[in-house]
Motif scaffolding. Structure first.
Motif, PDB file in Angstrom:
ATOM      1  N   GLN A  72       0.844  -1.179   0.000  1.00  0.00           N
ATOM      2  CA  GLN A  72       0.000   0.000   0.000  1.00  0.00           C
ATOM      3  C   GLN A  72       0.891   1.245   0.000  1.00  0.00           C
ATOM      4  OE1 GLN A  72       0.425  -2.242   2.576  1.00  0.00           O
ATOM      5  NE2 GLN A  72      -1.456  -2.378   3.785  1.00  0.00           N
ATOM      6  N   LEU A  73       0.341   2.360  -0.414  1.00  0.00           N
ATOM      7  CA  LEU A  73       1.126   3.592  -0.450  1.00  0.00           C
ATOM      8  C   LEU A  73       0.306   4.736   0.115  1.00  0.00           C
ATOM      9  CD1 LEU A  73       3.751   5.052  -1.371  1.00  0.00           C
ATOM     10  CD2 LEU A  73       2.567   5.528  -3.541  1.00  0.00           C
ATOM     11  N   ALA A  74       0.934   5.542   0.958  1.00  0.00           N
ATOM     12  CA  ALA A  74       0.317   6.762   1.481  1.00  0.00           C
ATOM     13  C   ALA A  74       1.194   7.933   1.086  1.00  0.00           C
ATOM     14  CB  ALA A  74       0.181   6.691   2.999  1.00  0.00           C
ATOM     15  N   GLY A  75       0.565   9.012   0.649  1.00  0.00           N
ATOM     16  CA  GLY A  75       1.289  10.231   0.311  1.00  0.00           C
ATOM     17  C   GLY A  75       0.602  11.423   0.928  1.00  0.00           C
ATOM     18  N   ILE A  76       1.381  12.391   1.416  1.00  0.00           N
ATOM     19  CA  ILE A  76       0.805  13.573   2.045  1.00  0.00           C
ATOM     20  C   ILE A  76       1.201  14.797   1.230  1.00  0.00           C
ATOM     21  CG2 ILE A  76       2.708  14.091   3.633  1.00  0.00           C
ATOM     22  CD1 ILE A  76       0.529  14.495   5.802  1.00  0.00           C
ATOM     23  N   THR A  77       0.249  15.705   1.043  1.00  0.00           N
ATOM     24  CA  THR A  77       0.464  16.850   0.171  1.00  0.00           C
ATOM     25  C   THR A  77       0.707  18.120   0.975  1.00  0.00           C
ATOM     26  OG1 THR A  77      -1.835  17.590   0.012  1.00  0.00           O
ATOM     27  CG2 THR A  77      -1.152  15.783  -1.449  1.00  0.00           C
ATOM     28  N   TYR A  78       1.104  19.151   0.238  1.00  0.00           N
ATOM     29  CA  TYR A  78       1.337  20.463   0.837  1.00  0.00           C
ATOM     30  C   TYR A  78       0.061  21.011   1.480  1.00  0.00           C
ATOM     31  CZ  TYR A  78       2.582  25.419   1.109  1.00  0.00           C
ATOM     32  OH  TYR A  78       2.826  26.687   1.538  1.00  0.00           O
ATOM     33  N   TYR A  79      -1.094  20.574   0.963  1.00  0.00           N
ATOM     34  CA  TYR A  79      -2.383  21.053   1.473  1.00  0.00           C
ATOM     35  C   TYR A  79      -2.915  20.155   2.591  1.00  0.00           C
ATOM     36  CZ  TYR A  79      -2.044  23.637  -2.867  1.00  0.00           C
ATOM     37  OH  TYR A  79      -1.595  24.443  -3.888  1.00  0.00           O
ATOM     38  N   LYS A  80      -2.069  19.282   3.132  1.00  0.00           N
ATOM     39  CA  LYS A  80      -2.420  18.389   4.242  1.00  0.00           C
ATOM     40  C   LYS A  80      -3.522  17.407   3.861  1.00  0.00           C
ATOM     41  CE  LYS A  80       0.522  20.483   6.859  1.00  0.00           C
ATOM     42  NZ  LYS A  80       0.916  21.541   5.913  1.00  0.00           N
ATOM     43  N   GLU A  81      -3.484  16.970   2.622  1.00  0.00           N
ATOM     44  CA  GLU A  81      -4.348  15.874   2.200  1.00  0.00           C
ATOM     45  C   GLU A  81      -3.533  14.582   2.252  1.00  0.00           C
ATOM     46  OE1 GLU A  81      -7.410  17.631  -1.084  1.00  0.00           O
ATOM     47  OE2 GLU A  81      -5.339  17.319  -1.702  1.00  0.00           O
ATOM     48  N   LEU A  82      -4.148  13.548   2.753  1.00  0.00           N
ATOM     49  CA  LEU A  82      -3.504  12.236   2.826  1.00  0.00           C
ATOM     50  C   LEU A  82      -4.131  11.343   1.770  1.00  0.00           C
ATOM     51  CD1 LEU A  82      -1.492  10.405   4.345  1.00  0.00           C
ATOM     52  CD2 LEU A  82      -3.379   9.727   5.825  1.00  0.00           C
ATOM     53  N   ALA A  83      -3.335  10.904   0.796  1.00  0.00           N
ATOM     54  CA  ALA A  83      -3.818  10.017  -0.267  1.00  0.00           C
ATOM     55  C   ALA A  83      -3.354   8.598   0.039  1.00  0.00           C
ATOM     56  CB  ALA A  83      -3.278  10.473  -1.619  1.00  0.00           C
ATOM     57  N   ILE A  84      -4.263   7.622  -0.072  1.00  0.00           N
ATOM     58  CA  ILE A  84      -3.949   6.222   0.259  1.00  0.00           C
ATOM     59  C   ILE A  84      -4.353   5.332  -0.909  1.00  0.00           C
ATOM     60  CG2 ILE A  84      -4.342   4.321   1.862  1.00  0.00           C
ATOM     61  CD1 ILE A  84      -5.067   6.375   3.981  1.00  0.00           C
ATOM     62  N   TRP A  85      -3.392   4.550  -1.417  1.00  0.00           N
ATOM     63  CA  TRP A  85      -3.644   3.547  -2.454  1.00  0.00           C
ATOM     64  C   TRP A  85      -3.429   2.154  -1.866  1.00  0.00           C
ATOM     65  CZ3 TRP A  85      -0.932   8.006  -3.496  1.00  0.00           C
ATOM     66  CH2 TRP A  85      -1.345   8.795  -4.562  1.00  0.00           C
ATOM     67  N   ARG A  86      -4.338   1.241  -2.156  1.00  0.00           N
ATOM     68  CA  ARG A  86      -4.096  -0.157  -1.777  1.00  0.00           C
ATOM     69  C   ARG A  86      -3.004  -0.752  -2.660  1.00  0.00           C
ATOM     70  NH1 ARG A  86      -9.666   0.329  -0.815  1.00  0.00           N
ATOM     71  NH2 ARG A  86     -10.243  -0.346   1.291  1.00  0.00           N
ATOM     72  N   ASP A  87      -3.000  -0.369  -3.939  1.00  0.00           N
ATOM     73  CA  ASP A  87      -1.936  -0.762  -4.870  1.00  0.00           C
ATOM     74  C   ASP A  87      -1.785   0.363  -5.881  1.00  0.00           C
ATOM     75  OD1 ASP A  87      -0.153  -1.758  -6.676  1.00  0.00           O
ATOM     76  OD2 ASP A  87      -1.229  -3.621  -7.086  1.00  0.00           O
ATOM     77  N   PRO A  88      -0.815   1.242  -5.709  1.00  0.00           N
ATOM     78  CA  PRO A  88      -0.707   2.410  -6.587  1.00  0.00           C
ATOM     79  C   PRO A  88      -0.318   2.073  -8.020  1.00  0.00           C
ATOM     80  CG  PRO A  88       1.216   2.262  -5.176  1.00  0.00           C
ATOM     81  CD  PRO A  88       0.257   1.209  -4.703  1.00  0.00           C
ATOM     82  N   THR A  89       0.167   0.862  -8.271  1.00  0.00           N
ATOM     83  CA  THR A  89       0.545   0.505  -9.638  1.00  0.00           C
ATOM     84  C   THR A  89      -0.667   0.113 -10.478  1.00  0.00           C
ATOM     85  OG1 THR A  89       0.969  -1.795  -9.022  1.00  0.00           O
ATOM     86  CG2 THR A  89       2.816  -0.262  -8.870  1.00  0.00           C
ATOM     87  N   THR A  90      -1.797  -0.207  -9.815  1.00  0.00           N
ATOM     88  CA  THR A  90      -2.994  -0.609 -10.557  1.00  0.00           C
ATOM     89  C   THR A  90      -4.197   0.266 -10.237  1.00  0.00           C
ATOM     90  OG1 THR A  90      -3.588  -2.204  -8.827  1.00  0.00           O
ATOM     91  CG2 THR A  90      -2.216  -3.001 -10.635  1.00  0.00           C
ATOM     92  N   GLU A  91      -4.259   0.809  -9.036  1.00  0.00           N
ATOM     93  CA  GLU A  91      -5.408   1.612  -8.602  1.00  0.00           C
ATOM     94  C   GLU A  91      -5.231   3.056  -9.082  1.00  0.00           C
ATOM     95  OE1 GLU A  91      -7.843   2.413  -4.413  1.00  0.00           O
ATOM     96  OE2 GLU A  91      -5.831   1.547  -4.418  1.00  0.00           O
ATOM     97  N   ILE A  92      -6.193   3.563  -9.802  1.00  0.00           N
ATOM     98  CA  ILE A  92      -6.067   4.891 -10.394  1.00  0.00           C
ATOM     99  C   ILE A  92      -6.261   5.977  -9.337  1.00  0.00           C
ATOM    100  CG2 ILE A  92      -6.918   6.486 -12.142  1.00  0.00           C
ATOM    101  CD1 ILE A  92      -5.467   4.046 -13.221  1.00  0.00           C
ATOM    102  N   GLU A  93      -7.405   5.996  -8.697  1.00  0.00           N
ATOM    103  CA  GLU A  93      -7.706   7.056  -7.744  1.00  0.00           C
ATOM    104  C   GLU A  93      -7.474   6.583  -6.314  1.00  0.00           C
ATOM    105  OE1 GLU A  93      -8.468  10.184  -8.219  1.00  0.00           O
ATOM    106  OE2 GLU A  93      -8.270   9.907 -10.393  1.00  0.00           O
ATOM    107  N   PRO A  94      -6.802   7.405  -5.514  1.00  0.00           N
ATOM    108  CA  PRO A  94      -6.608   7.043  -4.112  1.00  0.00           C
ATOM    109  C   PRO A  94      -7.809   7.427  -3.271  1.00  0.00           C
ATOM    110  CG  PRO A  94      -5.547   9.133  -4.545  1.00  0.00           C
ATOM    111  CD  PRO A  94      -6.143   8.680  -5.851  1.00  0.00           C
ATOM    112  N   HIS A  95      -7.792   6.979  -2.031  1.00  0.00           N
ATOM    113  CA  HIS A  95      -8.757   7.443  -1.041  1.00  0.00           C
ATOM    114  C   HIS A  95      -8.129   8.639  -0.333  1.00  0.00           C
ATOM    115  CE1 HIS A  95     -12.011   6.922   1.967  1.00  0.00           C
ATOM    116  NE2 HIS A  95     -11.107   7.460   2.777  1.00  0.00           N
TER     117      HIS A  95
END
Length: 954
Positions: free
Chosen positions: A630-653
């Motif tokens: 799984q992958l989590a990324g945090i943005t400058y705007y304090k949004e946390l994006a979470i992918w179960r599989d970023p290589t196949t899943e297009i949109e994160p939660h």
């Protein structure tokens, strides 16, 4: 042949392990032994199978008990079908006679062609060659002690392969495969054979040096305990205790008489005496090898002194020991070393005394040769000279030379080995070794002058030296140790089997032994400043963010192959991109197959050897992989994006964090169990519970010391995590948080240095953090520690510095642009300070703090500052030039004969202005802010103020 039975069985205890069948009109010798109990040795086993397939003669050589015969048995079972005429086994011994050889040859001839009356060796050899004819057979000659015993089996059989096992090297031309101890997994498999669980076997494996004979004996002891229904964990503990107490000789009591370690070694030693022209003298020289440290090559020059031999004769003796497989290259095998030290302790002790007497310098051990210095403490202990050892470990001359030439870890090991050691000295070497790259004698003395008893001080220190006027310069520090070697900041740290780190200023990847602090390797990885780095989980690739000076494309992401040194460009991040303000991060997926790069207005996924797999737009500043990809990324705007599989899943939660209005960077880290995410920014820490598959989350927040965040690291059990922050008020600090209660359970400071990265030990008991003062600090009990974390009244501190410097500031002689003449010598020469440097494009302090989570007062050290140059001039001629790196302040004594320079990493150096030659130097564990002369030299650091006595005459 009419009366020859179709099948004959011979037990392995006899000379052959075969069955006799028939192929066409002639018998076939069929291998029938079961080798299911043999632990496969993949490396040497694979090379053995290949050699038998390609060569006519293959030799397995090695000491007794190392598994040569077992390997041969295993090979016979694997290769039996490759030899249409079968396999035959000849067993020899150290007592084999000519009559025995005749009988062995006659047995095979009889099996192949019928009963034959053979009485002489020559006749048996001729009949043997005739019987083999054009047959394709594998002939195993096991246990060869003399070449003369092997020669009869080499007659005829041009299509046959001979597989020889022997303790001798070079016994015959052919493919020779040395057999040594097992690998750790192989040794564990052999020890634990027939047991689903034996507790913790690694300790037993290490005790016996992964020696197959010893491991088999231990396995037998475990089987016996199982039959008695004894608790195996307790049996393992008792065996480990016995081995620690009595060594491998203890195992002889477990086996039958004549089959143990002593009996195996005795056969080789008896053969050595019988074949050496020096007879028993060779035996005594061999026993003396046990006086040297285990697993360390024995220096030839020390052997020559110990044995009283010339180089040629001494080398000849060593060659003889190697031919009998009594040496592993240039040192004893671990099992043999342990056995000889215990069984022949008096002779070993005498050998160490003789060696010391032969090498003792007239003016003291600090002038010992390089080859002896590394073993000196070992031999003093072995010889029982503990009083002399105590004197050695308080001799400042010896300590300074040991540190300067072999490193702080070497001096630490010496002091730790001393029974009557000074604990304050030992603690300093462990926790402040990084300071000792500047004059170790003066630095040691300055920190310990009234806490540790040191001798030969005046002989060790420079004639003109700054000595502390007040209390020691260092407090007792709960840091377990510091790992030294880098120059400037340390950008990243990882802890697996070893501790590894990347230096930002020197661009080197270093590794250390976490238990001893001993450096293991140094690999150059970049010629630029390294701001972030991440080592792939398979330890093969190093991803790094480097700063390129004089370029708008100022950040570049590269991947270095640590095997071949090749560099692959992954991304370029332009300084003018607005997204660069979001910071930059690099993280590997747990399988090492994907690298995530956050920064430059995007999140980039890159695969080694295949390139970019995906690019996600967004001002990402930090990323973290979960244990299942799984992958989590945090943005400058304090949004946390979470992918179960970023290589196949297009949109994160997406999750909006509750502190979006704050300044400063945010960092995210996934817990090792995959159940939680920790996020931190300037004022708050947030833990998100991800156990619910719908990503329902519970918020927990806590207010802390305000400061930019550099890193988060979870403990392997996912119960606590550490956060590295850097503030103007306290410098760098590591806060330990309970993941359940969100209580801050410990605060650890770095005495003003910025903390840039964190890594827990694999067992979770210790924490390493990378600091901007060139050190990797290792905290042994991070939850129990309370480092000194200073907080300051900066208005009062500024006034103190300004008042002190104003009162002592000398007037400039002259200045021109960036060049300042600060002194004129009696002979008319001038001393100038050149601050022009080479101005290059670097990030400003505000930008550094915003992007990389470091303290404002530490920003300049991370991104560099122009060096200054001191020059001694005679008119237009430069007589001498000195470069001062990372400068802070200069100070001149009242009569302008002494110039003192200070740097931000705590270095203090004094120069004679008349010649610009160095007078002395030392380093303190503090960031230097200013310095000036009054009656003393005053140095104001971030954490404290220090006074040094100034000699009246220089």
């Amino acid at each position: 042949m009419a009366d020859q039975p179709d099948v004959v069985n011979l037990a392995f205890g006899a000379r052959s392990v075969i069955q006799i069948g028939h192929v066409g009109t002639r018998p076939r010798l069929v291998w029938s032994e079961d080798v299911a109990d043999v632990v496969e040795r993949s490396d040497v086993g694979g090379r053995l199978l290949g050699a038998v397939a390609e060569s006519g003669v293959v030799v397995l050589s090695g000491p007794g008990g190392v598994g040569k015969t077992t390997l041969a048995r295993w090979a016979c079972a694997r290769l039996a079908e490759e030899f249409p005429d079968g396999v035959h086994w000849f067993r020899l011994s150290s007592t084999t006679t000519r009559a025995d050889l005749v009988e062995l040859l006659r047995d095979l001839v009889t099996l192949l062609v019928g009963n034959t009356h053979l009485t002489t060796l020559d006749g048996a050899m001729a009949a043997f060659a005739t019987a083999l004819g054009d047959r394709r057979m594998l002939l195993v000659i096991d246990g060869v002690w003399r070449r003369s015993d092997l020669e009869p089996f080499l007659s005829g059989g041009r299509n046959c392969v001979r597989l020889v096992t022997t303790r001798l090297t070079g016994v015959i031309r052919g493919v020779e495969l040395p057999v040594g101890p097992m690998t750790v997994p192989e040794a564990v498999n052999l020890l634990c054979r027939d047991f689903p669980d034996t507790g913790e076997p690694r300790a037993l494996v290490d005790r016996v040096g992964r020696w197959p004979l010893a491991l088999s004996m231990l396995n037998g002891a475990l089987l016996s305990a199982a039959r008695r229904r004894a608790p195996l964990d307790r049996v393992v503990h008792d065996l480990d205790s016995a081995l620690a107490r009595d060594g491998v000789a203890f195992l002889d009591a477990l086996g039958d008489r004549g089959t143990g370690i002593a009996a195996t070694l005795r056969l080789s030693l008896d053969e050595l005496v019988a074949t050496s022209p020096h007879g028993v003298d060779s035996l005594h020289r061999y026993l003396s090898l046990a006086a040297f440290p285990a697993r360390v090559p024995v220096p030839p020059e020390l052997l020559e002194l110990l044995w009283g031999l010339d180089p040629v004769t001494a080398a000849s003796e060593c060659d003889r020991f190697n031919r009998h497989s009594l040496l592993a290259d240039t040192h004893l095998h671990d099992v043999v070393h342990d056995y000889l030290r215990r069984a022949h302790s008096a002779e070993v002790r005498t050998a160490s005394r003789r060696l010391l007497d032969a090498t003792r310098p007239a003016d003291g051990w600090h002038n010992a040769s390089t080859v002896l210095r590394g073993q000196l403490v070992h031999h003093l202990l072995a010889a029982g000279l503990t009083a002399e050892l105590a004197d050695l470990c308080t001799d400042l001359r010896y300590l300074a030379r040991r540190i300067a030439e072999d490193g702080p870890h070497a001096a630490e090991a010496d002091v730790a080995a001393c029974p009557d050691r000074d604990e304050d000295l030992l603690a300093f070497l462990r926790s402040h070794g990084h300071l000792l790259d500047s004059d170790p004698a003066l630095t040691l003395y300055a920190h310990l002058f009234d806490r540790a008893v040191l001798y030969h001080v005046d002989e060790a220190l420079p004639v003109w030296s700054l000595r502390p006027h007040e209390s020691p310069l260092v407090r007792r520090d709960p840091v377990a140790r510091t790992l030294a070697g880098h120059r400037g900041q340390v950008s990243s740290v990882e802890w697996r089997d070893v501790i590894s780190a990347v230096g930002g200023d020197d661009g080197k990847f270093r590794t250390w032994d976490p238990h001893t602090g001993r450096p293991l390797s140094v690999t150059p990885v970049s010629e630029n400043w390294v701001l972030r780095a991440a080592l792939s989980p398979d330890n093969r690739l190093l991803a790094q963010v480097v700063h390129i000076e004089n370029s708008l494309d100022c950040l570049r992401v590269e991947v270095v192959d640590l095997g071949d040194g090749s560099v692959t460009h992954v991304a370029t991040l332009r300084w003018i991109d607005p997204g660069i303000m979001a910071g930059t991060d690099v993280r590997w997926r747990p399988d090492s197959d994907v690298l995530a790069v956050a920064g430059g207005g995007e999140l980039r996924l890159w695969r080694p050897g295949r390139g970019v797999a995906r690019v996600v737009d967004g001002m990402f500043r930090s990323a973290s992989w979960g244990p299942r990809g799984q992958l989590a990324g945090i943005t400058y705007y304090k949004e946390l994006a979470i992918w179960r599989d970023p290589t196949t899943e297009i949109e994160p939660h997406y999750i909006n964090l509750p502190h979006a209005d704050e300044d400063g960077p945010a960092v995210v880290a996934w817990s090792p169990d995959g159940g939680r995410l920790a996020c931190a920014s300037t004022y708050k820490v947030v833990v998100i519970d991800l156990q619910d598959r719908k990503l329902n989350h519970a918020w927990g927040t806590a207010v802390w010391y305000a400061g930019p965040v550099a890193a988060i690291a979870w403990r392997p059990d996912s119960k606590v995590f550490g956060v590295a922050i850097n503030t103007s008020a306290c410098g760098g600090a590591v806060l330990i948080w309970d993941a359940t209660t969100l209580d801050c359970v410990a605060v650890n400071g770095a005495r003003g240095a910025a903390v840039l990265d964190l890594a827990w030990s694999p067992d979770g008991t210790a924490l390493a953090f990378a600091a901007s003062d060139s050190a990797v600090r290792v905290e042994a009990e991070p939850l129990r520690s309370a480092h000194y974390v200073p907080f300051f009244d900066f208005f009062g501190l500024d006034k103190e510095i300004n008042d002190g410097m104003a009162a002592a500031a000398p007037e400039l002689v002259s200045h021109h642009q960036d060049r300042f003449v600060i002194a004129t010598t009696p002979d008319g020469h001038t001393v100038e300070v050149d601050e022009s440097g080479r101005y290059h494009y670097v990030m400003n302090s505000t930008q550094a703090c915003s992007d990389f989570g470091i303290a404002r007062n530490a920003a300049v050290r991370v991104f560099g500052e122009s060096d200054i140059v001191l020059r001694l001039r005679a008119g237009d001629t430069v007589l001498r030039e000195v470069t001062v790196r990372k400068p802070r302040r200069l100070a001149l004594n009242p009569n302008r004969t002494v110039l003192v320079t200070t740097t931000e990493d705590g270095r203090i150096a004094a120069y004679d202005t008349r010649s610009l030659t160095p007078l002395c130097s030392l380093r303190i564990d503090d960031e230097v802010l200013a310095c000036w002369f009054d009656a003393d030299l005053v140095v104001r650091g971030f954490a404290d103020k220090y006074r040094f006595r100034v000699p009246e005459e220089q």
